[in-house]
Write an enzyme that holds these catalytic residues in place. Structure first.
Site, PDB file in Angstrom:
ATOM      1  N   LYS A  44       0.836  -1.200   0.000  1.00 25.78           N
ATOM      2  CA  LYS A  44       0.000   0.000   0.000  1.00 25.78           C
ATOM      3  C   LYS A  44       0.869   1.248   0.000  1.00 25.78           C
ATOM      4  O   LYS A  44       1.788   1.376   0.816  1.00 25.78           O
ATOM      5  CB  LYS A  44      -0.910   0.009   1.245  1.00 25.78           C
ATOM      6  CG  LYS A  44      -2.369  -0.174   0.915  1.00 25.78           C
ATOM      7  CD  LYS A  44      -3.223   0.025   2.157  1.00 25.78           C
ATOM      8  CE  LYS A  44      -4.693  -0.226   1.845  1.00 25.78           C
ATOM      9  NZ  LYS A  44      -5.545  -0.152   3.033  1.00 25.78           N
TER      10      LYS A  44
ATOM     11  N   SER B 206     -10.740   6.204   5.079  1.00 24.31           N
ATOM     12  CA  SER B 206      -9.532   7.017   4.938  1.00 24.31           C
ATOM     13  C   SER B 206      -9.350   7.434   3.473  1.00 24.31           C
ATOM     14  O   SER B 206      -8.899   8.553   3.191  1.00 24.31           O
ATOM     15  CB  SER B 206      -8.301   6.225   5.402  1.00 24.31           C
ATOM     16  OG  SER B 206      -8.432   5.862   6.740  1.00 24.31           O
TER      17      SER B 206
HETATM   18  O1  PNS Z   1      -7.611  -0.506   7.409  1.00 25.24           O
HETATM   19  P1  PNS Z   1      -7.433  -1.705   6.514  1.00 25.24           P
HETATM   20  O2  PNS Z   1      -6.456  -1.414   5.409  1.00 25.24           O
HETATM   21  O3  PNS Z   1      -8.725  -2.273   6.022  1.00 25.24           O
HETATM   22  O4  PNS Z   1      -6.771  -2.846   7.448  1.00 25.24           O
HETATM   23  C1  PNS Z   1      -6.416  -4.094   6.916  1.00 25.24           C
HETATM   24  C2  PNS Z   1      -5.438  -4.787   7.879  1.00 25.24           C
HETATM   25  C3  PNS Z   1      -4.226  -3.907   8.105  1.00 25.24           C
HETATM   26  C4  PNS Z   1      -6.130  -5.054   9.212  1.00 25.24           C
HETATM   27  C5  PNS Z   1      -5.027  -6.130   7.222  1.00 25.24           C
HETATM   28  O5  PNS Z   1      -4.515  -5.897   5.951  1.00 25.24           O
HETATM   29  C6  PNS Z   1      -3.978  -6.888   8.034  1.00 25.24           C
HETATM   30  O6  PNS Z   1      -4.320  -7.506   9.027  1.00 25.24           O
HETATM   31  N1  PNS Z   1      -2.711  -6.806   7.610  1.00 25.24           N
HETATM   32  C7  PNS Z   1      -1.624  -7.470   8.283  1.00 25.24           C
HETATM   33  C8  PNS Z   1      -1.109  -8.658   7.457  1.00 25.24           C
HETATM   34  C9  PNS Z   1      -1.963  -9.865   7.691  1.00 25.24           C
HETATM   35  O7  PNS Z   1      -2.096 -10.363   8.802  1.00 25.24           O
HETATM   36  N2  PNS Z   1      -2.570 -10.384   6.621  1.00 25.24           N
HETATM   37  C10 PNS Z   1      -3.407 -11.548   6.673  1.00 25.24           C
HETATM   38  C11 PNS Z   1      -4.812 -11.216   7.123  1.00 25.24           C
HETATM   39  S1  PNS Z   1      -5.880 -11.852   5.957  1.00 25.24           S
END
Ligand code: PNS
Length: 162
Positions: free
Chosen positions: A41, A128
């Site tokens: 991102k 956001s």
């Molecule tokens: O605010 P967002 O971008 O919707 O949050 C998404 C987030 C950061 C919670 C998600 O992408 C995440 O948990 N990222 C960390 C990496 C991870 O654990 N990925 C596997 C989960 S499917």
């Protein structure tokens, strides 16, 4: 002691996020707001800056900590012995993505629950990305983000436009 993690990109944090964090505080003894690093991102603020912005909004609260973590959420939850992930759910359009993440996190860490708090109706549309888009076109975002970080966002948006 029951611990929740409120994870997200928080780029930037909105009043919708803060509402979910506040409601999670009423249910859990300790809330960890985790700014997750997603290398794919392109963010407006660095992870450290996002942590600082959230801290600026919530001030010093004994039961809330703000951290950033570069890795899997399921692993971080294990490290912190968290009981649940708490996320806001805005609309049906969020569901599939959130459902996939919740199931994945459950596979990776079977002890971990995911709880969804239904967003307030006035925040249904808020994200956001919407905030950045409005600010990028010079629109008024004062109803969408806390006043204390309004200038930080505007300055960064203008700077990013060169
Ligand atoms: O605010 P967002 O971008 O919707 O949050 C998404 C987030 C950061 C919670 C998600 O992408 C995440 O948990 N990222 C960390 C990496 C991870 O654990 N990925 C596997 C989960 S499917």
């Amino acid at each position: 002691m029951k611990t929740a993690i409120c994870p997200g990109s928080f780029d930037p944090v909105t009043i919708g996020h803060l509402d979910i964090i506040g409601r999670a505080r009423k249910i859990f003894d300790h809330v960890i707001v985790a700014v997750m690093v997603n290398p794919k991102k392109n963010t407006l603020f660095t992870a450290e800056e996002r942590v600082t912005l959230i801290q600026k909004c919530i001030g010093n609260m004994d039961d809330v900590e703000v951290v950033c973590f570069d890795g899997l959420l399921a692993d971080y939850a294990r490290i912190r012995s968290a009981d649940a992930i708490v996320k806001g759910l805005r609309a049906l359009s969020d569901f599939e993505y959130e459902f996939q993440q919740a199931l994945t996190n459950k596979k990776l860490n079977p002890q971990l629950e995911t709880m969804f708090l239904i967003t307030r109706s006035e925040n249904m549309f808020l994200s956001s990305s919407i905030v950045k888009q409005i600010a990028g076109f010079g629109g008024d975002i004062s109803n969408f983000v806390p006043a204390c970080i309004l200038e930080d966002i505007k300055e960064r948006i203008y700077a990013s436009k060169g």
